[in-house]
Scaffold this motif. Structure first.
Motif, PDB file in Angstrom:
ATOM      1  N   GLY A  15       0.818  -1.292  -0.059  1.00  0.00           N
ATOM      2  CA  GLY A  15      -0.051   0.019   0.183  1.00  0.00           C
ATOM      3  C   GLY A  15       0.895   1.257   0.087  1.00  0.00           C
ATOM      4  N   VAL A  54     -10.412  -0.069   8.724  1.00  0.00           N
ATOM      5  CA  VAL A  54     -11.280  -0.080   7.469  1.00  0.00           C
ATOM      6  C   VAL A  54     -12.577  -0.844   8.033  1.00  0.00           C
ATOM      7  CG1 VAL A  54      -9.493   0.146   5.748  1.00  0.00           C
ATOM      8  CG2 VAL A  54     -10.003  -2.193   6.833  1.00  0.00           C
ATOM      9  N   ALA A  81      -5.978  -3.158   2.254  1.00  0.00           N
ATOM     10  CA  ALA A  81      -5.854  -3.447   3.609  1.00  0.00           C
ATOM     11  C   ALA A  81      -6.239  -4.791   3.833  1.00  0.00           C
ATOM     12  CB  ALA A  81      -6.414  -2.598   4.650  1.00  0.00           C
ATOM     13  N   TYR A 144      -7.958 -17.245   5.543  1.00  0.00           N
ATOM     14  CA  TYR A 144      -7.442 -16.273   4.687  1.00  0.00           C
ATOM     15  C   TYR A 144      -7.577 -16.452   3.275  1.00  0.00           C
ATOM     16  CZ  TYR A 144      -3.817 -13.610   2.445  1.00  0.00           C
ATOM     17  OH  TYR A 144      -3.145 -12.577   1.796  1.00  0.00           O
ATOM     18  N   GLY A 175       2.039 -13.311  -5.371  1.00  0.00           N
ATOM     19  CA  GLY A 175       2.220 -14.480  -4.189  1.00  0.00           C
ATOM     20  C   GLY A 175       3.161 -13.991  -3.153  1.00  0.00           C
ATOM     21  N   VAL A 177       5.492 -11.680  -1.227  1.00  0.00           N
ATOM     22  CA  VAL A 177       5.741 -10.462  -1.113  1.00  0.00           C
ATOM     23  C   VAL A 177       6.680 -10.144   0.126  1.00  0.00           C
ATOM     24  CG1 VAL A 177       5.479  -8.009  -1.983  1.00  0.00           C
ATOM     25  CG2 VAL A 177       3.700  -9.766  -2.552  1.00  0.00           C
ATOM     26  N   THR A 179       7.327  -8.359   2.421  1.00  0.00           N
ATOM     27  CA  THR A 179       6.812  -7.266   3.475  1.00  0.00           C
ATOM     28  C   THR A 179       6.673  -7.754   4.658  1.00  0.00           C
ATOM     29  OG1 THR A 179       4.438  -7.866   3.099  1.00  0.00           O
ATOM     30  CG2 THR A 179       5.329  -6.443   1.474  1.00  0.00           C
TER      31      THR A 179
HETATM   32  N1  LIG Z   1       2.785  -9.994   1.588  1.00  0.00           N
HETATM   33  C1  LIG Z   1       2.527 -11.064   0.801  1.00  0.00           C
HETATM   34  O1  LIG Z   1       3.234 -12.174   0.701  1.00  0.00           O
HETATM   35  C2  LIG Z   1       1.313 -11.054   0.288  1.00  0.00           C
HETATM   36  C3  LIG Z   1       0.863 -12.031  -0.543  1.00  0.00           C
HETATM   37  C4  LIG Z   1      -0.454 -11.877  -1.057  1.00  0.00           C
HETATM   38  C5  LIG Z   1      -1.416 -10.915  -0.914  1.00  0.00           C
HETATM   39  N2  LIG Z   1      -1.012 -10.070  -0.061  1.00  0.00           N
HETATM   40  C6  LIG Z   1      -2.229  -8.999   0.277  1.00  0.00           C
HETATM   41  O2  LIG Z   1      -1.307  -7.653   0.071  1.00  0.00           O
HETATM   42  C7  LIG Z   1      -1.926  -6.657   0.679  1.00  0.00           C
HETATM   43  C8  LIG Z   1      -0.921  -5.716   1.372  1.00  0.00           C
HETATM   44  O3  LIG Z   1      -0.391  -6.504   2.120  1.00  0.00           O
HETATM   45  P1  LIG Z   1       1.320  -6.307   2.586  1.00  0.00           P
HETATM   46  O4  LIG Z   1       2.110  -7.605   2.199  1.00  0.00           O
HETATM   47  O5  LIG Z   1       1.845  -5.085   2.017  1.00  0.00           O
HETATM   48  O6  LIG Z   1       1.066  -6.622   3.788  1.00  0.00           O
HETATM   49  P2  LIG Z   1       1.535  -5.260   5.380  1.00  0.00           P
HETATM   50  O7  LIG Z   1       1.297  -6.044   6.639  1.00  0.00           O
HETATM   51  O8  LIG Z   1       2.815  -5.079   4.959  1.00  0.00           O
HETATM   52  O9  LIG Z   1       0.625  -4.096   4.817  1.00  0.00           O
HETATM   53  C9  LIG Z   1      -0.912  -4.264   5.235  1.00  0.00           C
HETATM   54  C10 LIG Z   1      -1.208  -2.808   5.655  1.00  0.00           C
HETATM   55  O10 LIG Z   1      -2.613  -2.877   6.098  1.00  0.00           O
HETATM   56  C11 LIG Z   1      -2.975  -2.270   7.158  1.00  0.00           C
HETATM   57  N3  LIG Z   1      -4.183  -2.839   7.835  1.00  0.00           N
HETATM   58  C12 LIG Z   1      -4.533  -4.161   8.238  1.00  0.00           C
HETATM   59  N4  LIG Z   1      -5.634  -4.142   8.959  1.00  0.00           N
HETATM   60  C13 LIG Z   1      -6.343  -2.965   8.800  1.00  0.00           C
HETATM   61  C14 LIG Z   1      -7.402  -2.322   9.215  1.00  0.00           C
HETATM   62  N5  LIG Z   1      -8.390  -3.189   9.728  1.00  0.00           N
HETATM   63  N6  LIG Z   1      -7.647  -1.129   8.785  1.00  0.00           N
HETATM   64  C15 LIG Z   1      -6.674  -0.308   8.083  1.00  0.00           C
HETATM   65  N7  LIG Z   1      -5.578  -0.789   7.624  1.00  0.00           N
HETATM   66  C16 LIG Z   1      -5.295  -2.122   8.083  1.00  0.00           C
HETATM   67  C17 LIG Z   1      -1.654  -2.812   8.018  1.00  0.00           C
HETATM   68  O11 LIG Z   1      -1.666  -1.568   9.239  1.00  0.00           O
HETATM   69  C18 LIG Z   1      -0.455  -2.652   7.106  1.00  0.00           C
HETATM   70  O12 LIG Z   1       0.011  -1.032   7.130  1.00  0.00           O
HETATM   71  C19 LIG Z   1      -3.220  -7.374   1.419  1.00  0.00           C
HETATM   72  O13 LIG Z   1      -4.311  -7.524   1.065  1.00  0.00           O
HETATM   73  C20 LIG Z   1      -2.451  -8.953   1.586  1.00  0.00           C
HETATM   74  O14 LIG Z   1      -3.251  -9.994   1.688  1.00  0.00           O
HETATM   75  C21 LIG Z   1       0.159  -9.802   0.441  1.00  0.00           C
END
Ligand SMILES: NC(=O)c1ccc[n+]([C@@H]2O[C@H](COP(=O)([O-])OP(=O)(O)OC[C@H]3O[C@@H](n4cnc5c(N)ncnc54)[C@H](O)[C@@H]3O)[C@@H](O)[C@H]2O)c1
Length: 243
Positions: A15, A54, A81, A144, A175, A177, A179
């Motif tokens: 994000g 959210v 999110a 999930y 896939g 990522v 983070t």
């Molecule tokens: N990282 C991975 O491997 C991966 C893989 C597939 C999909 N995703 C998806 O990518 C998206 C982003 O993930 P990311 O890897 O950047 O994770 P991240 O944890 O680094 O970032 C997620 C952000 O969302 C915020 N968040 C979580 N719940 C929240 C809420 N209730 N209200 C407001 N903010 C909220 C967190 O505070 C965080 O800043 C997500 O939808 C995740 O499902 C991530």
């Protein structure tokens, strides 16, 4: 004309990189996160950070209103999110189920509902962040994966329902990522390094994607470069679902 966007989950990870990329493309952005760290993104007249959950009832309406009042229009909603839960079904409680749907699915629906009338006026876009877990079975992620499957189908559904009103709706399916997202789950493993090696082995590219690689795909799906694309789930997964 300056375009305007709402990005959820903007404090870190994918994000945050979406906000940076959109800003570079000339968008003004309302950046939402439950973490106060989102305030770091503030930029006068360009990035308005909002610390909000959210899942709270008032959040989607308040955020969309902030964007339209502050910027006069809304061109893009990035529903990003989410929280991760790695837990097999027999260890998953009703509360786990409800909490994950409350964070990962209900707000995506409610943000879309609040934004769509504005997006129809601007002929704008929604880009949702799904996951490979919403496309194929991945062990021990049952709830999930269900939440991400719901986002995949919401994306297709809204694409079909809103195409005639000029709104495109797409999703990315990352896939693994690089983070903080899955680190906590992995650190609870008896052997986190072995668990990471299995994850990497499942990705033909042999590494995790970077958050910026996913952000670039999201910005592409929001741009006129993808004008002919709606209802698509774009995998950004280093070949995971191609195996
Ligand atoms: N990282 C991975 O491997 C991966 C893989 C597939 C999909 N995703 C998806 O990518 C998206 C982003 O993930 P990311 O890897 O950047 O994770 P991240 O944890 O680094 O970032 C997620 C952000 O969302 C915020 N968040 C979580 N719940 C929240 C809420 N209730 N209200 C407001 N903010 C909220 C967190 O505070 C965080 O800043 C997500 O939808 C995740 O499902 C991530």
């Amino acid at each position: 004309m300056k375009l305007s966007a709402v990005v959820t989950g903007a404090a870190r990870g994918i994000g945050r990189d979406v906000v940076v990329r959109l800003r570079g493309a000339g968008y003004r952005v309302v950046a939402v996160d439950v973490s106060p760290a989102v305030a770091d993104l503030a930029e006068d007249g360009w990035v308005v950070p909002m610390t909000a959950d959210v899942a709270a009832d008032a959040t989607p309406g308040a955020v969309v209103e902030r964007a339209t009042v502050e910027f006069g229009r809304l061109d893009l909603l990035v529903n990003n999110a989410a929280r991760f839960l790695r837990r097999p079904i027999l260890e998953t409680s009703d509360d786990d189920f409800d909490a994950l749907f409350a964070t990962n699915v209900r707000p995506v629906f409610r943000f879309a509902r609040a934004a769509l009338p504005h997006l129809a006026r601007s002929r704008g876009c929604i880009v949702n962040t799904a996951s490979i877990s919403g496309l194929v079975g991945v062990p021990n992620q049952v709830v999930y994966a269900m939440t991400k499957g719901a986002i995949v189908q919401l994306t297709r559904q809204l694409a079909v329902e809103w195409a005639a009103r000029g709104v495109r709706v797409n999703a990315v399916a990352p896939g693994a990522v690089d983070t903080g997202f899955m680190d906590e789950a992995r650190s609870a493993d008896p052997d986190p390094a072995a668990s990471l090696a299995v994850t990497l082995g499942n990705h033909p590219i042999g590494r995790m994607s970077t958050p910026d690689e996913v952000a670039r795909a999201i910005v592409f799906l929001a741009s006129p470069e993808s004008a002919g694309i709606t209802g698509t789930i774009l995998s950004v997964d280093g070949g995971y679902v191609a195996r």
